[in-house]
Design a protein around this motif. Structure first.
Motif, PDB file in Angstrom:
ATOM      1  N   ALA A  22       0.837  -1.205   0.000  1.00 55.15           N
ATOM      2  CA  ALA A  22       0.000   0.000   0.000  1.00 55.15           C
ATOM      3  C   ALA A  22       0.868   1.251   0.000  1.00 55.15           C
ATOM      4  CB  ALA A  22      -0.925  -0.008   1.209  1.00 55.15           C
ATOM      5  N   ILE A  23       1.921   1.239   0.833  1.00 58.20           N
ATOM      6  CA  ILE A  23       2.754   2.441   0.964  1.00 58.20           C
ATOM      7  C   ILE A  23       3.614   2.646  -0.275  1.00 58.20           C
ATOM      8  CG2 ILE A  23       4.715   3.381   2.245  1.00 58.20           C
ATOM      9  CD1 ILE A  23       3.267   2.080   4.727  1.00 58.20           C
ATOM     10  N   PHE A  25       2.975   1.666  -3.264  1.00 61.55           N
ATOM     11  CA  PHE A  25       2.094   2.120  -4.339  1.00 61.55           C
ATOM     12  C   PHE A  25       1.788   3.613  -4.192  1.00 61.55           C
ATOM     13  CE2 PHE A  25      -2.176   3.235  -5.730  1.00 61.55           C
ATOM     14  CZ  PHE A  25      -2.055   2.965  -7.081  1.00 61.55           C
ATOM     15  N   THR A  26       1.455   4.022  -2.955  1.00 62.05           N
ATOM     16  CA  THR A  26       1.115   5.429  -2.726  1.00 62.05           C
ATOM     17  C   THR A  26       2.280   6.334  -3.081  1.00 62.05           C
ATOM     18  OG1 THR A  26      -0.195   4.665  -0.870  1.00 62.05           O
ATOM     19  CG2 THR A  26       0.192   7.028  -1.027  1.00 62.05           C
ATOM     20  N   ILE A  27       3.465   5.969  -2.588  1.00 60.16           N
ATOM     21  CA  ILE A  27       4.624   6.824  -2.851  1.00 60.16           C
ATOM     22  C   ILE A  27       4.914   6.854  -4.343  1.00 60.16           C
ATOM     23  CG2 ILE A  27       7.113   7.084  -2.483  1.00 60.16           C
ATOM     24  CD1 ILE A  27       6.681   5.922   0.297  1.00 60.16           C
ATOM     25  N   SER A  29       2.913   6.399  -6.886  1.00 60.70           N
ATOM     26  CA  SER A  29       1.990   7.183  -7.721  1.00 60.70           C
ATOM     27  C   SER A  29       2.076   8.658  -7.387  1.00 60.70           C
ATOM     28  CB  SER A  29       0.550   6.667  -7.619  1.00 60.70           C
ATOM     29  OG  SER A  29       0.226   6.352  -6.311  1.00 60.70           O
ATOM     30  N   ASN A  30       2.436   9.005  -6.149  1.00 66.92           N
ATOM     31  CA  ASN A  30       2.600  10.421  -5.828  1.00 66.92           C
ATOM     32  C   ASN A  30       3.838  11.012  -6.472  1.00 66.92           C
ATOM     33  OD1 ASN A  30       0.396  11.281  -4.346  1.00 66.92           O
ATOM     34  ND2 ASN A  30       1.139  10.341  -2.481  1.00 66.92           N
ATOM     35  N   VAL A  31       4.907  10.238  -6.488  1.00 65.58           N
ATOM     36  CA  VAL A  31       6.155  10.768  -7.027  1.00 65.58           C
ATOM     37  C   VAL A  31       6.061  10.916  -8.543  1.00 65.58           C
ATOM     38  CG1 VAL A  31       8.596  10.235  -7.400  1.00 65.58           C
ATOM     39  CG2 VAL A  31       7.609  10.019  -5.127  1.00 65.58           C
ATOM     40  N   LYS A  33       3.259  11.349 -10.198  1.00 68.59           N
ATOM     41  CA  LYS A  33       2.042  12.062 -10.541  1.00 68.59           C
ATOM     42  C   LYS A  33       2.300  13.313 -11.379  1.00 68.59           C
ATOM     43  CE  LYS A  33      -2.057  12.946  -7.888  1.00 68.59           C
ATOM     44  NZ  LYS A  33      -2.402  13.223  -6.502  1.00 68.59           N
ATOM     45  N   GLN A 136      -5.962  18.542 -22.389  1.00 74.20           N
ATOM     46  CA  GLN A 136      -6.213  18.113 -21.008  1.00 74.20           C
ATOM     47  C   GLN A 136      -6.252  16.600 -20.894  1.00 74.20           C
ATOM     48  OE1 GLN A 136      -6.207  19.905 -18.435  1.00 74.20           O
ATOM     49  NE2 GLN A 136      -6.725  21.984 -19.026  1.00 74.20           N
TER      50      GLN A 136
ATOM     51  N   SER B 124       6.038  16.008  -1.028  1.00 73.84           N
ATOM     52  CA  SER B 124       5.744  14.930  -1.967  1.00 73.84           C
ATOM     53  C   SER B 124       6.988  14.111  -2.266  1.00 73.84           C
ATOM     54  CB  SER B 124       5.111  15.482  -3.246  1.00 73.84           C
ATOM     55  OG  SER B 124       5.731  16.671  -3.630  1.00 73.84           O
ATOM     56  N   SER B 125       8.052  14.302  -1.464  1.00 69.84           N
ATOM     57  CA  SER B 125       9.258  13.503  -1.679  1.00 69.84           C
ATOM     58  C   SER B 125       9.003  12.083  -1.188  1.00 69.84           C
ATOM     59  CB  SER B 125      10.430  14.126  -0.922  1.00 69.84           C
ATOM     60  OG  SER B 125      10.241  13.961   0.464  1.00 69.84           O
ATOM     61  N   TRP B 126       9.733  11.150  -1.792  1.00 71.03           N
ATOM     62  CA  TRP B 126       9.512   9.740  -1.428  1.00 71.03           C
ATOM     63  C   TRP B 126       9.879   9.477   0.023  1.00 71.03           C
ATOM     64  CZ3 TRP B 126      13.727   7.152   0.331  1.00 71.03           C
ATOM     65  CH2 TRP B 126      14.971   7.718   0.043  1.00 71.03           C
ATOM     66  N   GLN B 129       7.106  10.840   2.472  1.00 73.20           N
ATOM     67  CA  GLN B 129       5.939   9.960   2.443  1.00 73.20           C
ATOM     68  C   GLN B 129       6.282   8.598   3.029  1.00 73.20           C
ATOM     69  OE1 GLN B 129       4.086  10.062  -1.386  1.00 73.20           O
ATOM     70  NE2 GLN B 129       3.526  12.192  -1.090  1.00 73.20           N
ATOM     71  N   GLY B 133       4.401   6.698   5.976  1.00 76.07           N
ATOM     72  CA  GLY B 133       4.002   5.302   5.812  1.00 76.07           C
ATOM     73  C   GLY B 133       4.505   4.447   6.961  1.00 76.07           C
ATOM     74  N   MET B 232      -4.098   8.341   1.651  1.00 78.60           N
ATOM     75  CA  MET B 232      -3.509   7.428   0.680  1.00 78.60           C
ATOM     76  C   MET B 232      -4.401   7.281  -0.552  1.00 78.60           C
ATOM     77  SD  MET B 232      -2.005   3.784   1.813  1.00 78.60           S
ATOM     78  CE  MET B 232      -3.300   2.753   1.169  1.00 78.60           C
ATOM     79  N   ARG B 234      -5.995   9.399  -2.021  1.00 77.55           N
ATOM     80  CA  ARG B 234      -5.824  10.527  -2.942  1.00 77.55           C
ATOM     81  C   ARG B 234      -4.909  10.187  -4.099  1.00 77.55           C
ATOM     82  NH1 ARG B 234      -5.612  16.189   0.305  1.00 77.55           N
ATOM     83  NH2 ARG B 234      -7.713  16.038   1.115  1.00 77.55           N
ATOM     84  N   ALA B 235      -4.034   9.212  -3.874  1.00 82.67           N
ATOM     85  CA  ALA B 235      -3.105   8.832  -4.935  1.00 82.67           C
ATOM     86  C   ALA B 235      -3.813   8.063  -6.046  1.00 82.67           C
ATOM     87  CB  ALA B 235      -1.964   7.993  -4.355  1.00 82.67           C
ATOM     88  N   LEU B 236      -4.993   7.499  -5.738  1.00 84.19           N
ATOM     89  CA  LEU B 236      -5.703   6.727  -6.758  1.00 84.19           C
ATOM     90  C   LEU B 236      -6.458   7.668  -7.678  1.00 84.19           C
ATOM     91  CD1 LEU B 236      -7.201   3.842  -4.599  1.00 84.19           C
ATOM     92  CD2 LEU B 236      -5.227   3.768  -6.094  1.00 84.19           C
ATOM     93  N   TYR B 240      -9.258  12.304  -6.097  1.00 82.19           N
ATOM     94  CA  TYR B 240      -8.819  13.633  -5.712  1.00 82.19           C
ATOM     95  C   TYR B 240      -8.337  14.402  -6.930  1.00 82.19           C
ATOM     96  CZ  TYR B 240      -6.273  17.233  -3.177  1.00 82.19           C
ATOM     97  OH  TYR B 240      -5.815  18.418  -2.687  1.00 82.19           O
ATOM     98  N   LYS B 257     -10.122  17.210 -16.021  1.00 85.49           N
ATOM     99  CA  LYS B 257     -10.424  16.008 -15.234  1.00 85.49           C
ATOM    100  C   LYS B 257     -11.923  15.726 -15.050  1.00 85.49           C
ATOM    101  CE  LYS B 257      -6.168  14.804 -13.794  1.00 85.49           C
ATOM    102  NZ  LYS B 257      -5.346  15.805 -14.464  1.00 85.49           N
TER     103      LYS B 257
END
Lengths: 178, 549
Positions: A22-23, A25-27, A29-31, A33, A136, B124-126, B129, B133, B232, B234-236, B240, B257
């Motif tokens: 989970a973590i 994946f989150t990191i 997709s955030n990085v 993004k 867009q 937003s750095s790895w 986060q 986590g 978390m 929000r990343a999907l 968001y 969007k």
């Protein structure tokens, strides 16, 4: 006793694995993004329909079975202007081999795009994305950005920045239907 | 490791300090102490006991409260470092080079260092986060490792506890009492009226109240975990959206969007307070700073494209609604909100020129160029027209004789035109800029005389959608419930027991608020004849003080 130890090991491993996935994946997709938002290589290219300067409609889904070389550009963007004559050359080489070239201008006036086209002697289809909806849906940030779309309609590659003529030829070769 | 069998016959998990059933200390270290540590009821925190495989080691690492506290401290320090300079999100630049240059220009060497170290995009750095986590993992594992054994031992506890457990309680008393049995019964009655949950087993009594407050910290952690889970999500994709769009008056643009929604700006309104209307409130401020904003508003029309339409078309839009977007009064549709965030006033929209003879100033007519969409030809009369050969929206000068435009925005419009008049049916070429005209192909007899401009305003709008908000709120609510549960209630227990030799023992424990449990004990002592209790911790501190002196 050994039984419960095994059970404990599996439960702990499972919990840690789920949390880690989970973590990560989150990191991940955030990085990634900001860089290319939603669209990634391998995704289905979003469909769109635009009318080019000659009045012909180009709908992406109509080119199924062909490769599409999709270039986003603006007349004020210098690298765009540099690569366009090379694109035009390769357009002639590959248009009969099943690779369609389409250049999408980001919301400029008809007059300006026309004059640019004429002064650079461009012959491939150019369409203007008036309401920026194609821009867009492809998440275009810097110009030029080029999408290689393979005959299955999926994104093969996303190129940000200027390309040389050799690059363009290689890319078109890459999405040529076999 | 083996299970520990207590003298009373109860089988305890390895690592247990106090027998789950009778409360006897199970190892020497615990037995040597005068008071028992009641924090986790002496239960076996599993993390402390097994340490064999890598998985166990990782598990134990995250189970540690010490590690959790360190993670919190690290996050706190990192998060505060991120507030020293503005984050990239707030920097008015988009490309990497511009951002780097901005930090250097405004904040000097420190700014460059800050940017190079990645502190300018810290949140937003790895690694940041990653820390969050890890805190999440720590919350889950530390809670699991404590709440399960705690629940088990509180559930298992016997009414009758071993003397060695009772005498190690902080509140403790022992003595010979006449009619011990009767006293215990009286105490039982009294404790029931005090809303204690009383269990009686022969000559042993356990009165308990507010056990659920022991779950407070875990409920609280559950809320936090839910909160982190919401963040978390929000990343999907789809949960968001936070986008900005610049919309000019008269323009219709796709709303990023959304599912085929378009926004048209009718008008941007910027109002300020006049001195007359607000002398009392803003009079001084207006004198000092000139203007005080009263309203930022964009009047918009929301359109929707046809169902199943693909990107690209402006046709067939259906009217959805009209709205006025003001600060904090967003346009809402389909889980999206569009907020008024920014504006630019007076962007050039159109320019009006007159074609005239330079000497006589004789006019051949006027025409207006829409800068967003110039026409190729403007017919002025049967024999006079102006042809626009090229247009440079943001003219910056010539490069090898070629006019350059640095952006598509009409910041400095320039036109290459051909003027057709009866005298010059083949046309005269002119390069028209603001306040200046070039005649590249020789001197002309005619010129385009600038008449007027019209401007339009640009609205900066933020498009936002957040489906995680309900989860965040629920997480926050559960968090607060946990806090209240653990803070406003406390878990009190009173043990009264007659030993085999006839002596009566009283002992009590609470997880907080010792004064109240002493009062409860006093109230019981008023009706029941019980031995006097002592606060052994107070005694200890007294003794220590005396020794020290």
């Amino acid at each position: 006793m050994a039984q419960s130890k095994k059970k404990r090991f599996y439960i702990r491993t499972a919990i840690l694995a789920v949390l880690t996935i989970a973590i990560v994946f989150t990191i991940y997709s955030n990085v990634t993004k900001e860089k290319n938002a939603v669209l990634r290589v391998g995704d289905k290219a979003p469909d769109f329909a635009l009318v080019d300067l000659e009045g012909n409609e180009h709908r992406l889904s109509d080119y199924k079975g062909e490769g599409v070389f999709l270039n986003f550009w603006g007349t004020w963007c210098k690298p765009c202007a540099t690569e366009m004559p090379a694109m035009d050359n390769q357009y002639h080489v590959y248009k009969d081999q099943g690779v369609q070239t389409l250049a999408i201008n980001i919301g400029e006036s008809q007059l300006k795009v026309n004059s640019f086209k004429n002064s650079h002697g461009l012959t491939f289809p150019i369409a203007i994305d008036q309401n920026k909806s194609v821009m867009q849906s492809y998440n275009i940030a810097p110009l030029p950005t080029t999408f290689l779309i393979n005959p299955e309609g999926r994104i093969e590659k996303i190129i940000k920045g200027e390309m040389t003529e050799q690059d363009i030829a290689d890319f078109m070769e890459q999405i040529k239907p076999s | 490791m083996d299970k520990i069998v207590c003298t009373c016959g109860n089988v305890n998990p390895a690592g247990t300090l106090l027998c789950e059933s009778c409360g006897r200390p199970l190892n020497k270290e615990t037995a040597d102490k005068k008071l028992v540590d009641m924090r986790y009821e002496g239960s076996a925190r599993r993390s402390q006991t097994y340490n064999k495989t890598i998985i166990d080691k990782v598990w134990n690492f995250f189970s540690s409260v010490k590690v959790g506290v360190w993670l919190i401290v690290l996050i706190l320090v990192a998060a505060s470092i991120g507030t020293i300079l503005p984050q990239v999100f707030y920097v008015p630049a988009t490309t990497e080079e511009d951002i780097a240059a901005y930090y250097e220009r405004i904040y000097g060497t420190f700014g460059t260092l800050y940017y190079k170290l990645g502190l300018s995009d810290l949140y937003s750095s790895w690694w940041f986060q990653g820390l969050i986590g890890m805190l999440g993992i720590s919350l889950i594992i530390a809670s699991l490792d404590r709440v399960i054994p705690l629940y088990k031992s509180l559930k298992k506890q016997k009414t009758k506890r071993h003397f060695s457990f009772l005498k190690r309680q902080r509140i403790y008393g022992i003595g010979n009492i006449e009619n011990g049995e009767e006293s215990i019964s009286k105490a039982e009655e009294k404790l029931k009226t005090m809303r204690y949950n009383v269990k009686r087993e022969g000559n042993a009594l356990l009165a308990e109240r507010g056990r659920f407050s022991r779950w407070g910290p875990y409920i609280n952690h559950l809320g936090l975990i839910l909160f982190l889970f919401g963040v978390m999500l929000r990343a999907l994709p789809g949960f968001y959206v936070d986008e900005t769009m610049w919309l000019r008056e008269g323009e219709t643009l796709y709303i990023p969007k959304t599912d085929g929604y378009f926004l048209e700006s009718k008008e941007f309104i910027y109002e300020t307070y006049s001195k007359e209307e607000s002398e009392e409130v803003f009079g001084d401020a207006i004198d000092r700073v000139g203007t005080i904003a009263k309203n930022y508003q964009t009047n918009v029309v929301l359109h929707k494209g046809p169902e199943g339409a693909v990107a690209g078309h402006l046709e067939d839009l259906t009217f959805e609604k009209e709205a006025a977007i003001q600060v904090n009064k967003p346009l809402k549709f389909d889980n999206f909100s569009v907020f008024q965030m920014d504006f630019r006033l007076d962007e050039l929209a159109s320019m009006t020129f007159q074609l005239q003879d330079k000497e006589t100033a004789e006019s051949f007519g006027e025409f207006t160029i829409n800068l967003a969409d110039p026409k190729p030809v403007y017919e002025l009369s049967d024999d006079a027209k102006v042809e626009i050969l090229d247009y440079y929206a943001d003219f910056t000068g010539f490069e090898d004789g070629v006019p350059q435009s640095q952006s598509p925005l009409p910041n400095n419009p320039a036109f290459l035109v051909k003027m057709y008049t009866p005298e010059f049916p083949k046309g005269e070429t002119s390069f028209v800029m603001i306040k200046e005209t070039l005649e590249p192909l020789g001197e002309n007899q005619h010129k385009l005389a600038f008449q007027s401009v019209e401007t339009r305003d640009v609205s900066g709008l933020t498009v936002r959608k957040d489906l995680t908000l309900p989860i965040l709120m629920l997480g926050g609510l559960i968090f607060m419930i946990g806090v209240a549960q653990g803070s406003y209630w406390n878990h009190r227990r009173i043990w009264i027991q007659q030993l085999e030799d006839g002596q009566v023992v009283v002992a009590a424990h609470t997880n907080k608020n010792w004064l109240s449990i002493k009062r409860d004990m006093d109230a019981v002592s008023e009706v029941a004849n019980l031995p006097k209790y002592e606060d052994q911790q107070d005694e200890d501190s007294k003794a220590e003080k005396e020794e020290g002196v």
